[in-house]
Motif scaffolding. Structure first.
Motif, mmCIF file in Angstrom:
data_model
loop_
_atom_site.group_PDB
_atom_site.id
_atom_site.type_symbol
_atom_site.label_atom_id
_atom_site.label_comp_id
_atom_site.label_asym_id
_atom_site.label_seq_id
_atom_site.Cartn_x
_atom_site.Cartn_y
_atom_site.Cartn_z
ATOM 1 N N GLY A 1 0.541 5.485 -7.091
ATOM 2 C CA GLY A 1 2.131 4.862 -6.391
ATOM 3 C C GLY A 1 0.879 3.536 -6.043
ATOM 4 O O GLY A 1 -0.415 4.206 -5.273
ATOM 5 N N ARG A 2 1.314 3.113 -5.416
ATOM 6 C CA ARG A 2 1.317 2.001 -4.397
ATOM 7 C C ARG A 2 1.850 1.326 -3.285
ATOM 8 O O ARG A 2 2.698 0.820 -3.612
ATOM 9 C CB ARG A 2 -0.030 0.507 -5.441
ATOM 10 C CG ARG A 2 1.362 -0.560 -5.512
ATOM 11 C CD ARG A 2 0.263 -1.416 -6.669
ATOM 12 N NE ARG A 2 0.899 -2.424 -7.010
ATOM 13 C CZ ARG A 2 1.220 -3.642 -8.041
ATOM 14 N NH1 ARG A 2 -0.414 -4.137 -7.563
ATOM 15 N NH2 ARG A 2 1.998 -4.689 -7.645
ATOM 16 N N LEU A 3 1.210 0.682 -2.399
ATOM 17 C CA LEU A 3 2.234 0.112 -1.081
ATOM 18 C C LEU A 3 1.462 -0.905 -0.450
ATOM 19 O O LEU A 3 -0.181 -1.045 -0.561
ATOM 20 C CB LEU A 3 2.145 1.214 0.352
ATOM 21 C CG LEU A 3 2.737 0.685 0.883
ATOM 22 C CD1 LEU A 3 4.112 0.788 1.294
ATOM 23 C CD2 LEU A 3 1.819 1.597 2.130
ATOM 24 N N VAL A 4 1.783 -2.399 -0.924
ATOM 25 C CA VAL A 4 1.199 -3.468 -0.666
ATOM 26 C C VAL A 4 0.969 -3.337 1.076
ATOM 27 O O VAL A 4 1.814 -2.995 2.112
ATOM 28 C CB VAL A 4 2.641 -5.039 0.017
ATOM 29 C CG1 VAL A 4 1.305 -5.900 0.421
ATOM 30 C CG2 VAL A 4 2.191 -4.831 -1.605
ATOM 31 N N ILE A 5 -0.338 -3.263 2.044
ATOM 32 C CA ILE A 5 -0.541 -2.689 3.715
ATOM 33 C C ILE A 5 0.106 -4.045 4.461
ATOM 34 O O ILE A 5 0.366 -3.354 4.910
ATOM 35 C CB ILE A 5 -1.709 -2.921 3.268
ATOM 36 C CG1 ILE A 5 -2.838 -1.556 2.669
ATOM 37 C CG2 ILE A 5 -2.164 -2.600 5.164
ATOM 38 C CD1 ILE A 5 -4.395 -1.404 2.623
ATOM 39 N N ALA A 6 0.241 -5.123 3.618
ATOM 40 C CA ALA A 6 0.597 -6.135 4.628
ATOM 41 C C ALA A 6 2.427 -6.017 5.339
ATOM 42 O O ALA A 6 2.878 -6.171 6.007
ATOM 43 C CB ALA A 6 1.116 -7.633 4.281
ATOM 44 N N ARG A 7 2.920 -5.211 4.190
ATOM 45 C CA ARG A 7 4.408 -4.652 4.473
ATOM 46 C C ARG A 7 3.949 -3.521 5.870
ATOM 47 O O ARG A 7 5.793 -3.714 6.514
ATOM 48 C CB ARG A 7 4.918 -3.722 3.423
ATOM 49 C CG ARG A 7 5.603 -4.860 2.117
ATOM 50 C CD ARG A 7 6.042 -4.067 1.216
ATOM 51 N NE ARG A 7 7.434 -3.754 1.246
ATOM 52 C CZ ARG A 7 8.098 -2.809 1.244
ATOM 53 N NH1 ARG A 7 7.969 -2.826 -0.072
ATOM 54 N NH2 ARG A 7 9.263 -2.186 1.479
#
Length: 142
Positions: free
Chosen positions: A21-27
């Motif tokens: 899974g991935r997560l946009v760090i900027a979120r």
């Protein structure tokens, strides 16, 4: 065992079954401001990941549900309409409140999302602005 790795834009969580899974760090504004060392200083908890240096907790399922970078895409509207004005006039809130809602940023480890009423209010706000712009345009001499 779960594994976590980073690039400039994403945090990738590899699960025991091999899915990633991935997560946009900027979120997460806290993670976005973190140094590389602070990002790499994390610990797994029962239901998520904790970054002690920036005091951020992100649940595991936030990585699995990462479909788009923007929760609400206003297209080019932010280029020609003040988000501060929109937030204050129609919601009585700050520009950062609206920005975080539009981007689905995290607060207290959970994504910030529009409520159904807020989404209806946003739609109505854009319709009102559109109507006001049209009214001014039709009154201009040709």
């Amino acid at each position: 065992m779960k594994k976590l790795r980073f690039d400039e834009k994403y945090a990738y969580l590899e699960h025991e079954d091999g899915t990633i899974g991935r997560l946009v760090i900027a979120r997460s504004p806290r993670l976005a401001r973190a140094t590389k060392e602070e990002l790499e200083n994390y610990r797994f908890m029962v239901d998520g990941i904790h970054w002690p240096a920036v005091d951020e907790d992100i649940p595991f399922d936030a990585f699995d549900n990462e479909e788009t970078e923007a929760v609400v895409d206003l297209g080019a509207i932010p280029e020609y309409v003040s988000m501060s004005y929109l937030a204050q006039r129609f919601f009585g809130r700050s520009r950062s409140w609206l920005h975080n809602k539009l981007k689905g940023n995290f607060a207290n480890g959970k994504p910030i999302a529009f409520t159904p009423q807020e989404m209806a209010d946003l739609k109505k706000a854009l319709e009102i602005l559109s109507s006001e712009i049209k009214d001014v345009a039709t009154q201009l001499p040709c």
